[in-house]
Design a protein around this motif. Structure first.
Motif, PDB file in Angstrom:
ATOM      1  N   SER A   1       0.827  -1.211   0.000  1.00  0.00           N
ATOM      2  CA  SER A   1       0.000   0.000   0.000  1.00  0.00           C
ATOM      3  C   SER A   1       0.860   1.260   0.000  1.00  0.00           C
ATOM      4  CB  SER A   1      -0.953  -0.022   1.203  1.00  0.00           C
ATOM      5  OG  SER A   1      -0.270   0.367   2.357  1.00  0.00           O
ATOM      6  N   GLY A   2       0.211   2.401   0.030  1.00  0.00           N
ATOM      7  CA  GLY A   2       0.915   3.693   0.009  1.00  0.00           C
ATOM      8  C   GLY A   2       1.958   3.819   1.113  1.00  0.00           C
ATOM      9  N   THR A   3       1.679   3.225   2.253  1.00  0.00           N
ATOM     10  CA  THR A   3       2.616   3.322   3.375  1.00  0.00           C
ATOM     11  C   THR A   3       3.945   2.644   3.027  1.00  0.00           C
ATOM     12  OG1 THR A   3       0.715   3.325   4.843  1.00  0.00           O
ATOM     13  CG2 THR A   3       2.846   2.912   5.879  1.00  0.00           C
TER      14      THR A   3
ATOM     15  N   MET B   1       5.862   5.198   1.223  1.00  0.00           N
ATOM     16  CA  MET B   1       6.453   6.176   2.156  1.00  0.00           C
ATOM     17  C   MET B   1       7.710   5.579   2.791  1.00  0.00           C
ATOM     18  SD  MET B   1       2.963   7.413   4.114  1.00  0.00           S
ATOM     19  CE  MET B   1       3.685   8.719   5.117  1.00  0.00           C
TER      20      MET B   1
ATOM     21  N   PHE C   1      -1.553  12.529   7.665  1.00  0.00           N
ATOM     22  CA  PHE C   1      -0.654  11.768   6.792  1.00  0.00           C
ATOM     23  C   PHE C   1       0.736  12.405   6.697  1.00  0.00           C
ATOM     24  CE2 PHE C   1      -4.753   9.973   5.785  1.00  0.00           C
ATOM     25  CZ  PHE C   1      -4.450   8.627   5.978  1.00  0.00           C
TER      26      PHE C   1
ATOM     27  N   ARG D   1       2.484  11.081   9.598  1.00  0.00           N
ATOM     28  CA  ARG D   1       2.905   9.676   9.472  1.00  0.00           C
ATOM     29  C   ARG D   1       4.392   9.567   9.108  1.00  0.00           C
ATOM     30  NH1 ARG D   1      -0.490   4.709   7.065  1.00  0.00           N
ATOM     31  NH2 ARG D   1      -1.576   5.262   8.945  1.00  0.00           N
TER      32      ARG D   1
ATOM     33  N   THR E   1       3.454  16.268   1.880  1.00  0.00           N
ATOM     34  CA  THR E   1       2.299  15.487   1.422  1.00  0.00           C
ATOM     35  C   THR E   1       1.493  16.378   0.477  1.00  0.00           C
ATOM     36  OG1 THR E   1       2.344  14.438   3.587  1.00  0.00           O
ATOM     37  CG2 THR E   1       0.342  14.119   2.269  1.00  0.00           C
TER      38      THR E   1
ATOM     39  N   VAL F   1      -1.417  16.145  -1.091  1.00  0.00           N
ATOM     40  CA  VAL F   1      -2.762  16.389  -0.548  1.00  0.00           C
ATOM     41  C   VAL F   1      -2.861  15.603   0.750  1.00  0.00           C
ATOM     42  CG1 VAL F   1      -5.234  15.995  -0.850  1.00  0.00           C
ATOM     43  CG2 VAL F   1      -3.854  16.729  -2.804  1.00  0.00           C
TER      44      VAL F   1
ATOM     45  N   THR G   1      -4.957  13.874   3.208  1.00  0.00           N
ATOM     46  CA  THR G   1      -6.311  13.331   3.144  1.00  0.00           C
ATOM     47  C   THR G   1      -7.091  13.586   4.437  1.00  0.00           C
ATOM     48  OG1 THR G   1      -5.126  11.617   1.969  1.00  0.00           O
ATOM     49  CG2 THR G   1      -7.468  11.275   2.206  1.00  0.00           C
TER      50      THR G   1
ATOM     51  N   ASP H   1       4.706  12.900  -1.070  1.00  0.00           N
ATOM     52  CA  ASP H   1       3.680  11.865  -0.985  1.00  0.00           C
ATOM     53  C   ASP H   1       2.500  12.304  -1.849  1.00  0.00           C
ATOM     54  OD1 ASP H   1       1.362  10.476  -0.331  1.00  0.00           O
ATOM     55  OD2 ASP H   1       1.684  10.519   1.827  1.00  0.00           O
TER      56      ASP H   1
ATOM     57  N   VAL I   1      -0.130  10.259  -2.558  1.00  0.00           N
ATOM     58  CA  VAL I   1      -1.162   9.214  -2.454  1.00  0.00           C
ATOM     59  C   VAL I   1      -2.573   9.733  -2.765  1.00  0.00           C
ATOM     60  CG1 VAL I   1      -2.308   7.549  -0.915  1.00  0.00           C
ATOM     61  CG2 VAL I   1       0.182   7.718  -0.918  1.00  0.00           C
ATOM     62  N   CYS I   2      -2.899  10.915  -2.240  1.00  0.00           N
ATOM     63  CA  CYS I   2      -4.267  11.416  -2.474  1.00  0.00           C
ATOM     64  C   CYS I   2      -4.287  12.493  -3.566  1.00  0.00           C
ATOM     65  CB  CYS I   2      -4.842  11.955  -1.175  1.00  0.00           C
ATOM     66  SG  CYS I   2      -6.627  12.067  -1.220  1.00  0.00           S
TER      67      CYS I   2
ATOM     68  N   GLN J   1      -5.173   3.202  -5.070  1.00  0.00           N
ATOM     69  CA  GLN J   1      -6.602   3.139  -4.708  1.00  0.00           C
ATOM     70  C   GLN J   1      -7.346   4.466  -4.644  1.00  0.00           C
ATOM     71  OE1 GLN J   1      -4.036   3.048  -2.599  1.00  0.00           O
ATOM     72  NE2 GLN J   1      -4.559   3.500  -0.496  1.00  0.00           N
ATOM     73  N   LYS J   2      -6.720   5.550  -5.101  1.00  0.00           N
ATOM     74  CA  LYS J   2      -7.433   6.833  -4.959  1.00  0.00           C
ATOM     75  C   LYS J   2      -7.786   7.388  -6.335  1.00  0.00           C
ATOM     76  CE  LYS J   2      -5.840   7.304  -0.396  1.00  0.00           C
ATOM     77  NZ  LYS J   2      -6.401   7.900   0.784  1.00  0.00           N
TER      78      LYS J   2
HETATM   79  N1  PMP Z   1      -0.541   9.272   2.379  1.00  0.00           N
HETATM   80  C1  PMP Z   1      -1.752   9.792   2.166  1.00  0.00           C
HETATM   81  C2  PMP Z   1      -1.864  11.216   1.744  1.00  0.00           C
HETATM   82  C3  PMP Z   1      -2.883   8.980   2.320  1.00  0.00           C
HETATM   83  O1  PMP Z   1      -4.099   9.485   2.106  1.00  0.00           O
HETATM   84  C4  PMP Z   1      -2.738   7.636   2.695  1.00  0.00           C
HETATM   85  C5  PMP Z   1      -3.936   6.708   2.853  1.00  0.00           C
HETATM   86  N2  PMP Z   1      -5.135   7.283   3.098  1.00  0.00           N
HETATM   87  C6  PMP Z   1      -1.449   7.153   2.904  1.00  0.00           C
HETATM   88  C7  PMP Z   1      -0.382   8.000   2.724  1.00  0.00           C
HETATM   89  C8  PMP Z   1      -1.228   5.740   3.301  1.00  0.00           C
HETATM   90  O2  PMP Z   1      -1.602   4.914   2.272  1.00  0.00           O
HETATM   91  P1  PMP Z   1      -2.081   3.395   2.518  1.00  0.00           P
HETATM   92  O3  PMP Z   1      -3.288   3.453   3.391  1.00  0.00           O
HETATM   93  O4  PMP Z   1      -2.375   2.935   1.119  1.00  0.00           O
HETATM   94  O5  PMP Z   1      -0.962   2.672   3.151  1.00  0.00           O
END
Ligand code: PMP
Length: 374
Positions: A61-63, A66, A88, A91, A134, A136, A138, A165, A167-168, A190-191
């Motif tokens: 996943s996105g994490t 990162m 995020f 994170r 980041t 965007v 989220t 990042d 991801v969004c 997934q976004k």
């Molecule tokens: N960064 C952002 C901006 C996110 O929105 C998200 C997930 N909502 C993540 C990182 C982490 O991604 P994932 O849940 O796919 O691990």
């Protein structure tokens, strides 16, 4: 009843993307897979706006993206500056601390932007190996000004590596890896890319790869040196990719590029504007001062209980998300990205208006619909 999934990821997936996923599994080192990977990586470069960057698509996943960004460019003696617009952004701090990396953070109040003068001052006072931003967040819906942050980095600390990042953001808003001198960009499937969750897409600059070569990375699966040979030639093996997810990502990227990336951005802008006009008519306040085209975060009017509101809306077939961290319980998040259509969002905003009405808020549903359509 098929629920309308309007959380800010995962987002609904179109039938052709789902169909692509249900094709028979093929060998992960076959020529067919290698060709599909090659085309996918070429789309990834266009998506991130790069000719010179090195693209990756990795199962996770996105994490994971990162973590790969951090572990491949921060060694034992390195330090990190995190720019955070919410949960995020934070994170990255948590991730870096978890790995024992020295980290400082500049955090904006919810909905606001990091203080750029403070960033300038911080970069002058201390040298950082890397800065994260980041695109965007989220949790707040804030669209960061990547270009301006990049200019400040170039001016004050050009040797600092720049991690973004997306991801969004990626696919829903323009990203210019080469022009903005980004060193690592990452996103998730997934976004705005409207693919099921489970893939992370990244690009590394030449100097980010050089930095990896000079450190001992605290990762095995995420080590880019293990993956570079596979990305260069998909018949090579390091670890088994989720073959069918790659089918779906390839299909979705093909659909996006058939439509035209610029048109896809415009679609996101248009939908964001319509949703905000409608919610404005309901008297709802947007959290972000500079809101992203991919999602909106709104605060509730006085007296609305989050669980009751979202529960009732779900009964009407529309699923939206709660707010996070400092904003927990105070509002809701609605995604308007990926394959979501104007018609679907029209249903959603009218159901939102109806639900507020049921909970005692004075609403003119007609005005809300007109605001959306205008
Ligand atoms: N960064 C952002 C901006 C996110 O929105 C998200 C997930 N909502 C993540 C990182 C982490 O991604 P994932 O849940 O796919 O691990």
């Amino acid at each position: 009843m098929q629920e309308l999934l309007l959380i800010p990821g995962p987002t609904p997936v179109s039938d052709d993307v789902l169909d692509a996923m249900s094709k028979p599994v093929i060998s992960h080192t076959s020529v067919e897979f290698a060709n599909l990977l090659k085309e996918t990586l070429s789309y990834v470069k266009d998506l991130f706006g790069t000719k010179n960057g090195f693209p990756f698509v990795i199962t996770g996943s996105g994490t994971l993206g990162m973590e790969m960004a951090i572990t491949n460019i921060l060694g034992e003696k390195d330090n990190l500056l995190v720019l955070s617009h919410g949960y995020f952004g934070d994170r990255f701090e948590e991730l870096a601390k978890h790995l024992g990396i020295e980290v400082d953070k500049i955090k904006a109040n919810p909905g606001e932007h990091v203080d750029l003068e403070l960033l300038r001052k911080t970069l002058k006072e201390k040298h950082y190996t890397a800065v994260t931003l980041t695109h965007v967040d989220t949790s707040t819906g804030v669209l960061a000004d990547v270009e301006t942050v990049s200019k400040i980095l170039q001016e004050v600390s050009p040797e600092t590596l720049f991690i973004v990042d997306g991801v969004c953001a990626t696919g829903g808003v323009k990203e210019e890896f080469d022009n903005w001198k980004i060193d690592v960009i990452l996103t998730g499937s997934q976004k705005a890319l409207a693919t099921p969750p489970g893939l992370t897409l990244l690009t590394f600059s030449k100097r980010a790869i050089e930095k990896r070569n000079s450190i001992k990375p605290r990762t095995y699966y995420g080590d880019i040196l293990k993956w570079i040979p596979v990305m260069e030639d998909g018949t090579k093996y390091f670890a088994t990719p989720s073959v069918n997810l790659f089918f779906s990502l390839h299909q979705s990227l093909k659909d996006i590029f058939d439509m035209g990336l610029e048109n896809y951005f415009k679609k996101h802008e248009d939908l964001a504007r319509r949703v905000r006009n409608a919610m404005n008519e309901l008297g709802l306040k947007l959290v972000a001062k500079r809101p992203a085209p991919t999602l909106s975060v709104f605060l509730y009017p006085e007296g609305i209980d989050d669980k009751t509101f979202r529960g009732r809306l779900k009964d009407h077939g529309v699923v939206i998300a709660n707010t996070l961290a400092e904003l927990y319980g105070k509002g809701f998040r609605i995604g308007h990205m990926g394959s979501i259509t104007k018609d679907e969002l029209l249903v959603a905003v009218s159901k939102i208006a109806e639900t507020f009405e049921e909970l005692g808020v004075k609403v003119s549903k007609g005005n809300v619909i007109n605001a959306f359509l205008s």
